[in-house]
Write an enzyme that holds these catalytic residues in place. Structure first.
Site, mmCIF file in Angstrom:
data_model
loop_
_atom_site.group_PDB
_atom_site.id
_atom_site.type_symbol
_atom_site.label_atom_id
_atom_site.label_comp_id
_atom_site.label_asym_id
_atom_site.label_seq_id
_atom_site.Cartn_x
_atom_site.Cartn_y
_atom_site.Cartn_z
ATOM 1 N N ARG A 231 0.933 -1.062 -0.038
ATOM 2 C CA ARG A 231 0.137 0.039 -0.152
ATOM 3 C C ARG A 231 0.861 1.330 -0.017
ATOM 4 N NH1 ARG A 231 -3.427 -2.802 -1.440
ATOM 5 N NH2 ARG A 231 -5.334 -3.236 -0.788
ATOM 6 N N GLU A 260 -4.146 7.451 -5.296
ATOM 7 C CA GLU A 260 -4.227 6.581 -6.439
ATOM 8 C C GLU A 260 -5.903 7.005 -7.295
ATOM 9 O OE1 GLU A 260 -1.655 2.927 -5.494
ATOM 10 O OE2 GLU A 260 -3.845 2.737 -5.607
ATOM 11 N N HIS A 281 -0.246 0.181 -9.983
ATOM 12 C CA HIS A 281 -1.267 -0.727 -9.099
ATOM 13 C C HIS A 281 -1.732 -2.110 -9.737
ATOM 14 C CE1 HIS A 281 -3.657 -0.875 -5.231
ATOM 15 N NE2 HIS A 281 -3.378 -1.892 -5.626
#
Length: 314
Positions: A231, A260, A281
């Site tokens: 994360r 994000e 990601h």
């Protein structure tokens, strides 16, 4: 049941047939904050990957019985409010382990071998200009014999450890910061100092936020690399960018950022040095991983409809 999926775009075009067989199914590609209430109205079951379901929204959805988080992390759902309103919440764990492990080692091997730099050179025609059969412009190091420290030893951390050992690495498991090491664990700061590779796999909590910052980066070996497929926010991004620019550590591979999608002024997104590999990601999102995810969410819904508890958090 009326089943609504709020962000199907996050499932990359995977077949949604498992949901369609369970009830009246509605799917939205994406749901903005201003659309959440309208898209959720009338649903018995909501499926969300990243759409936020806060207390204010849940209070206005009296028909809602179940929230299925199409992910492991549930920070986008107010679990306290869900419990108060009698709304069940499920998640899915373990579906992305093979995908995340593969991407973790893609980052490691690229950084240790400077593969990304060699690829760029080939695309620019530099191999054709070489005076010998190969180019040896950048260092290329083995994983074997290196010390790999894992921060966060859940299912992902354990799977990374298994693959690292297969490469011949010396794996150490970091204890939590400011905790006395348990058997089989290494004190946090000792792990930071001794590692050639640090791979982060812990959740983002109040305790892990900025877990690695300027102090920890200064302790790392100049030849060390730092990997984060967990994360954003666990590593201080501005301080990491500065350490990379100053060649304080050899490199970093990140698949996550604190906000994000990436913002233009994010220190890592804006960094242009060749000792950082940044991916958007994607570590969790192999085709096979998403198929497993959809299947497990459908099983969660099926179990709930039959009065059974499967992957229930609330």
């Amino acid at each position: 049941m009326n089943i609504t999926l709020l962000d199907s775009a996050t499932l990359a075009g995977t077949s949604l047939e498992p949901f369609q067989t369970l009830g009246n199914f509605t799917s939205y590609s994406l749901t903005s904050p201003t659309q959440v209430l309208a898209h959720s109205a009338g649903a018995d079951v909501l499926i969300t990957n990243k759409v936020v379901l806060n207390r204010e929204t849940l209070a206005k959805l009296p028909e809602l019985k179940l929230i299925c988080v199409a992910a492991t992390g549930t920070n986008n759902v107010d679990l306290v409010a869900a419990k108060e309103f009698g709304i069940a919440v499920t998640n899915v764990a373990g579906y992305s382990t093979p995908s995340v492990v593969q991407h973790t080692f893609a980052l490691i091997t690229n950084l240790l071998g400077n593969t990304h730099r060699y690829i760029a050179d080939c695309q620019q025609g530099l191999w054709q200009q070489s005076e010998m059969f190969c180019r040896l412009d950048y260092r290329f190091n083995d994983i074997g014999g290196k010390t790999l420290a894992i921060i966060g030893y859940g299912s992902l951390g354990k799977a990374v450890a298994d693959v690292a050992k297969a490469f011949g690495a010396n794996v150490i498991i970091s204890e939590r910061k400011d905790h006395s090491p348990r058997e089989g664990r290494t004190e946090f700061f000792h792990a930071i100092k001794s590692a050639d590779i640090i791979s982060v796999h812990c959740p983002l909590t109040d305790q892990s936020r900025d877990l690695i910052g300027s102090e920890e980066l200064a302790m790392m070996k100049p030849s060390a690399i730092l990997i984060n497929t967990a994360r954003g926010g666990i590593v201080n991004e501005a301080q990491l960018a500065q350490a990379l620019e100053n060649k304080q550590i050899a490199g970093a591979g990140f698949d996550v950022l604190s906000k994000e999608p990436a913002e233009l002024d994010n220190p890592l997104a804006a960094y242009r040095g060749d000792n950082l590999i940044l991916t958007p990601h994607i570590a969790w999102a192999s085709e096979e991983s998403i198929i497993r995810l959809v299947k497990q969410v459908s099983l969660n819904i099926c179990a709930f409809s039959q009065g059974e508890s499967l992957n229930r958090l609330v």
